[in-house]
Design an enzyme around this catalytic site. Sequence first.
Site, PDB file in Angstrom:
ATOM      1  N   CYS A  89       0.807  -1.225   0.000  1.00  0.00           N
ATOM      2  CA  CYS A  89       0.000   0.000   0.000  1.00  0.00           C
ATOM      3  C   CYS A  89       0.840   1.276   0.000  1.00  0.00           C
ATOM      4  O   CYS A  89       0.323   2.360  -0.262  1.00  0.00           O
ATOM      5  CB  CYS A  89      -0.947   0.008   1.200  1.00  0.00           C
ATOM      6  SG  CYS A  89      -2.099  -1.378   1.235  1.00  0.00           S
ATOM      7  N   HIS A 113      -9.713   2.785  -1.128  1.00  0.00           N
ATOM      8  CA  HIS A 113      -8.272   2.572  -0.974  1.00  0.00           C
ATOM      9  C   HIS A 113      -7.747   1.710  -2.126  1.00  0.00           C
ATOM     10  O   HIS A 113      -7.608   0.499  -1.993  1.00  0.00           O
ATOM     11  CB  HIS A 113      -8.045   1.894   0.381  1.00  0.00           C
ATOM     12  CG  HIS A 113      -6.645   1.471   0.670  1.00  0.00           C
ATOM     13  ND1 HIS A 113      -5.529   2.046   0.091  1.00  0.00           N
ATOM     14  CD2 HIS A 113      -6.165   0.503   1.506  1.00  0.00           C
ATOM     15  CE1 HIS A 113      -4.435   1.451   0.557  1.00  0.00           C
ATOM     16  NE2 HIS A 113      -4.796   0.515   1.404  1.00  0.00           N
TER      17      HIS A 113
END
Length: 365
Positions: free
Chosen positions: A83, A318
């Site tokens: 991420c 996300h």
Amino acid sequence: MKKAVIVQAKRTPIGKQNGIFQSLQPHELAAPLLEHLASGIEDQIDDCLLGNVTGPGGNIARLSTLTAGLPLQVPGVTLDRQCSAGLEAIRMACYYIQGGAGQCYLAGGVESPSTSPFPKRARFSPDHIGDPDMGVAAEYVAQKFGISKETQDEYALLSYHRSWEAYKEGLFTEEIVAVERHSRDEEFSKERNMSALLKRAKPIFLKNGTVTAANSCGIHDGAAAVVVMEESTAHLLGYKPVLRFVDSQVAGVHPHYPGSAPIPAIQTLLKRNGLTIGEIDLFEINEAFASKIAACAQEFLIPYEKLNVSGGALTIGHPYGASGAILVTRLFYEVQRRKNARFAVAAIGSGGGVGVAVLFEVVKR
């Protein structure tokens, strides 16, 4: 040492997994963004760095630049720090400029879980350490830092209201490059009674846990990127720099607590630069889980007034490899709305227990 500055920043709309961008491969999401950012400076670009997590593999950055019609001499490199990948790409581009490797880079990330060929996530950690899914790891963070469900829900509700307020005020419009005529984040198609959802939501990762679907982000498709230039070159080309790269830090923590990884990264970064939390005007920390944000805010005593001021991933989503670049894009526009902002920090934690934090100075106008 040469100075790296951010002169442009854009993102695509963020779509739900199997939503508005369900048929677009990562390079098809990234290409319109790169084409927009490169317009007029195509021959100035030294390279394109894109983060990506879920595949399909290959050099997505190179494929994206070719799809965007950029000159063949723009090579492209794809990187994976889970991420943190999109923020890492920007960080690397800044260091390339400082080191004199080039003068102009496109940097960011792209993610398309909708088209990923991999049915399961990659391994974050070996068995002898333990390899929890991110939701379980968010529970571990909540336990370690004493973050209650009530605290998580309180933050999630604040973030949700901030996101919708920013959307209604049109603040996201300037961030977005339309893709296939989509110009709005998919999550803004319908406003919800978030208070009721938070009250009803039950723990989904641990039986007696505190992390719910309502105080966690969803799975989304999207891309974001910035133009990083050497400062004097930016002025020569007619750009007005907005953010000047100051420093960055990467930190590793136990893979059971990836949401806490921004804490040592931010701590080391500020200490090395002689700064306090009070001297940072804006923080953008990725909202994968409310437990993570509450833990970071608690450890540093970050006032919510300067943290994710227009909401974040808990509402809009996300898209893993793009999220770090979305943080920088958000800062790029927010500092321009403030007269006296001086310093800003973007930070993100990722699978395997890795945190990345980047410190920017606002360029005076």
